[in-house]
Design an enzyme around this catalytic site. Structure first.
Site, PDB file in Angstrom:
ATOM      1  N   SER A  95       0.341   0.195   1.272  1.00  0.00           N
ATOM      2  CA  SER A  95       1.692  -0.360   1.294  1.00  0.00           C
ATOM      3  C   SER A  95       1.818  -1.657   2.085  1.00  0.00           C
ATOM      4  CB  SER A  95       2.697   0.669   1.817  1.00  0.00           C
ATOM      5  OG  SER A  95       3.882   0.048   2.211  1.00  0.00           O
ATOM      6  N   SER A 134      -8.158  -4.649  -2.664  1.00  0.00           N
ATOM      7  CA  SER A 134      -6.830  -4.691  -3.286  1.00  0.00           C
ATOM      8  C   SER A 134      -6.602  -6.046  -3.938  1.00  0.00           C
ATOM      9  CB  SER A 134      -5.769  -4.459  -2.211  1.00  0.00           C
ATOM     10  OG  SER A 134      -4.506  -4.861  -2.667  1.00  0.00           O
ATOM     11  N   SER A 135      -5.797  -6.051  -5.019  1.00  0.00           N
ATOM     12  CA  SER A 135      -5.441  -7.325  -5.649  1.00  0.00           C
ATOM     13  C   SER A 135      -4.579  -8.173  -4.716  1.00  0.00           C
ATOM     14  CB  SER A 135      -4.706  -7.078  -6.962  1.00  0.00           C
ATOM     15  OG  SER A 135      -3.549  -6.308  -6.721  1.00  0.00           O
ATOM     16  N   TYR A 158      -1.476  -6.093   5.371  1.00  0.00           N
ATOM     17  CA  TYR A 158      -2.260  -5.204   4.496  1.00  0.00           C
ATOM     18  C   TYR A 158      -3.329  -6.003   3.753  1.00  0.00           C
ATOM     19  CZ  TYR A 158      -3.400  -2.242   0.478  1.00  0.00           C
ATOM     20  OH  TYR A 158      -4.078  -1.512  -0.484  1.00  0.00           O
TER      21      TYR A 158
HETATM   22  N1  LIG Z   1      -2.644   2.833  -5.492  1.00  0.00           N
HETATM   23  C1  LIG Z   1      -2.766   1.528  -5.695  1.00  0.00           C
HETATM   24  O1  LIG Z   1      -2.128   0.939  -6.561  1.00  0.00           O
HETATM   25  C2  LIG Z   1      -3.724   0.720  -4.864  1.00  0.00           C
HETATM   26  C3  LIG Z   1      -3.791  -0.675  -5.093  1.00  0.00           C
HETATM   27  C4  LIG Z   1      -4.676  -1.416  -4.329  1.00  0.00           C
HETATM   28  C5  LIG Z   1      -5.491  -0.809  -3.405  1.00  0.00           C
HETATM   29  N2  LIG Z   1      -5.383   0.540  -3.182  1.00  0.00           N
HETATM   30  C6  LIG Z   1      -6.269   1.152  -2.173  1.00  0.00           C
HETATM   31  O2  LIG Z   1      -6.890   2.301  -2.753  1.00  0.00           O
HETATM   32  C7  LIG Z   1      -7.115   3.302  -1.768  1.00  0.00           C
HETATM   33  C8  LIG Z   1      -6.507   4.620  -2.203  1.00  0.00           C
HETATM   34  O3  LIG Z   1      -5.114   4.423  -2.430  1.00  0.00           O
HETATM   35  P1  LIG Z   1      -4.132   5.595  -2.841  1.00  0.00           P
HETATM   36  O4  LIG Z   1      -3.101   4.998  -3.715  1.00  0.00           O
HETATM   37  O5  LIG Z   1      -4.910   6.743  -3.300  1.00  0.00           O
HETATM   38  O6  LIG Z   1      -3.449   5.903  -1.439  1.00  0.00           O
HETATM   39  P2  LIG Z   1      -3.085   7.308  -0.762  1.00  0.00           P
HETATM   40  O7  LIG Z   1      -2.198   6.988   0.391  1.00  0.00           O
HETATM   41  O8  LIG Z   1      -2.609   8.268  -1.780  1.00  0.00           O
HETATM   42  O9  LIG Z   1      -4.510   7.799  -0.243  1.00  0.00           O
HETATM   43  C9  LIG Z   1      -5.092   7.353   0.950  1.00  0.00           C
HETATM   44  C10 LIG Z   1      -5.693   8.562   1.638  1.00  0.00           C
HETATM   45  O10 LIG Z   1      -6.350   8.130   2.829  1.00  0.00           O
HETATM   46  C11 LIG Z   1      -6.034   9.051   3.866  1.00  0.00           C
HETATM   47  N3  LIG Z   1      -6.184   8.360   5.153  1.00  0.00           N
HETATM   48  C12 LIG Z   1      -5.465   7.295   5.606  1.00  0.00           C
HETATM   49  N4  LIG Z   1      -5.908   6.948   6.833  1.00  0.00           N
HETATM   50  C13 LIG Z   1      -6.923   7.801   7.133  1.00  0.00           C
HETATM   51  C14 LIG Z   1      -7.755   7.963   8.269  1.00  0.00           C
HETATM   52  N5  LIG Z   1      -7.631   7.177   9.339  1.00  0.00           N
HETATM   53  N6  LIG Z   1      -8.686   8.942   8.250  1.00  0.00           N
HETATM   54  C15 LIG Z   1      -8.819   9.772   7.181  1.00  0.00           C
HETATM   55  N7  LIG Z   1      -8.054   9.672   6.086  1.00  0.00           N
HETATM   56  C16 LIG Z   1      -7.101   8.697   6.066  1.00  0.00           C
HETATM   57  C17 LIG Z   1      -4.612   9.483   3.575  1.00  0.00           C
HETATM   58  O11 LIG Z   1      -4.229  10.688   4.205  1.00  0.00           O
HETATM   59  C18 LIG Z   1      -4.652   9.593   2.054  1.00  0.00           C
HETATM   60  O12 LIG Z   1      -5.056  10.886   1.655  1.00  0.00           O
HETATM   61  C19 LIG Z   1      -6.538   2.737  -0.480  1.00  0.00           C
HETATM   62  O13 LIG Z   1      -7.588   2.130   0.233  1.00  0.00           O
HETATM   63  C20 LIG Z   1      -5.543   1.694  -0.952  1.00  0.00           C
HETATM   64  O14 LIG Z   1      -5.334   0.697   0.016  1.00  0.00           O
HETATM   65  C21 LIG Z   1      -4.523   1.321  -3.899  1.00  0.00           C
END
Ligand SMILES: NC(=O)c1ccc[n+]([C@@H]2O[C@H](COP(=O)([O-])OP(=O)(O)OC[C@H]3O[C@@H](n4cnc5c(N)ncnc54)[C@H](O)[C@@H]3O)[C@@H](O)[C@H]2O)c1
Length: 330
Positions: A95, A134-135, A158
């Site tokens: 986020s 991330s994009s 971020y």
């Molecule tokens: N969903 C998207 O559109 C998107 C876009 C760009 C990048 N990302 C990246 O992809 C990855 C996964 O995203 P997502 O959408 O599944 O997010 P999400 O929030 O559903 O999953 C992230 C997970 O990481 C865990 N987490 C966070 N901090 C932690 C820590 N210190 N120790 C252990 N676990 C921890 C959280 O509890 C969660 O289960 C992330 O790195 C996010 O930044 C996602």
């Protein structure tokens, strides 16, 4: 989901650590690797933004292991890496707006956590390390579609944390001879993405609003565009990178999208129709730190990793709305 196997290797001797496996993307990866018989799928998660219900179907699976731990604690990362063949690093605090409000927390989890994980993996003799960038790294780079080697100035804490992951990966790849592959995800959506919390992603929020008759908010005019990417395409990319034997693919970052471009208004309309709702959205202020337009060029992933996204925006949306319908009925 995951009717198609995206690998041809026997996974019965493959053990993978999925960080953030209780989250949206991580738990879909758990589903894939258990479905196709991986020797061991271990998750480390601190449940900061992840959910136990995402892992509930696998808790009794003999090849599954959960470590409740925090990647900002080196000892937890060391424990998680023991005996693993590869790391699939998804854990982070997502986020853009959260990072504007709480940059210290985003940095702790996304930067310190990343370096801890790489260090622990290296100490454990793990070479293959794929990770979520991330994009948002593209920042104010104006050209579309985005190509990997042309980025602008990042627009949020971020985005800076994710860019720092790429810089560390490049450096650690040289220093340690590890095989990094980073993924610039473009707005991923699909089953297991949560509509809960102040920083929820827009697609589950729209789906919930249209299905339950709640208000759907659009930030700004809704004409901002994104390459919305269905989760199964993202899982395919992770699988291909985790298992590739093409050395030219190592130590690179890749766009992970579909190559399409839809506005947030298009998105809302698609969800509204699929949900059978008549409800109009409510517009509110644009958010600080957001990119205006985004679209991926995916040629690099196609060429080096044979990435071939099978799910269009429309197909993904239909599956996702159906998923939320079933969830809300239950
Ligand atoms: N969903 C998207 O559109 C998107 C876009 C760009 C990048 N990302 C990246 O992809 C990855 C996964 O995203 P997502 O959408 O599944 O997010 P999400 O929030 O559903 O999953 C992230 C997970 O990481 C865990 N987490 C966070 N901090 C932690 C820590 N210190 N120790 C252990 N676990 C921890 C959280 O509890 C969660 O289960 C992330 O790195 C996010 O930044 C996602």
């Amino acid at each position: 989901m995951y009717q198609t196997a995206y690998h041809d290797r026997d996974l019965s001797q493959f053990s993978v650590l999925i960080t953030g496996g209780a989250g949206f993307i991580g738990s879909n990866l758990v589903e894939y690797f258990l479905k196709y018989g991986a020797k061991k799928v271990r998750v480390i998660d601190n449940f900061l933004t992840g959910f136990r219900e995402n892992l509930a179907p696998y808790m009794d699976h003999p090849n599954f292991e959960l470590i409740e731990g925090d990647i900002s604690v080196l000892a937890d990362c060391e424990k998680a890496c023991e005996g693993m063949d590869a790391v699939c690093h998804q854990a982070a605090l997502g986020s853009v707006p959260r990072s504007v409000a709480q940059p210290h927390l985003t940095t702790l989890h996304n930067v310190n956590g990343f370096v801890n994980m790489v260090h622990a993996a290296h100490q454990a003799g793990i070479k293959r390390f794929v990770y979520a960038s991330s994009s948002s790294v593209y920042g104010d780079e104006p050209n579309l579609p985005k190509v990997e080697d042309r980025i602008g100035q990042q627009l949020s804490p971020y985005a800076i944390t994710k860019y720092s992951n790429e810089l560390f990966a490049k450096n650690f790849g040289d220093l340690y001879g590890m095989e990094f592959m980073g993924f610039r995800y473009f707005n991923v959506f699909g089953p297991k993405q949560s509509p809960k919390g102040a920083y929820a992603a827009v697609i589950p929020l729209f789906a919930e609003a249209c299905l339950l008759g709640k208000t759907a908010y659009i930030n700004g005019d809704g004409l901002q565009t994104r390459d919305f990417t269905f989760i199964e395409n993202v899982v395919q990319m992770n699988v291909k990178a985790l298992l590739t034997e093409n050395p030219a693919a190592y130590n690179q970052v890749y766009n992970v999208g579909v190559g399409g471009r839809y506005s947030v208004l298009d998105l809302y309309e698609g969800i509204r129709k699929a949900a059978g709702s008549e409800q109009a959205p409510v517009h509110r202020e644009s958010r600080a730190g957001d990119i205006r337009d985004s679209q991926a060029n995916i040629e690099k992933a196609k060429t080096l990793l044979e990435y071939n996204p099978l799910f269009s925006f429309e197909e993904g949306l239909a599956i996702t709305v159906q998923h939320f319908k079933q969830l809300l009925k239950a």
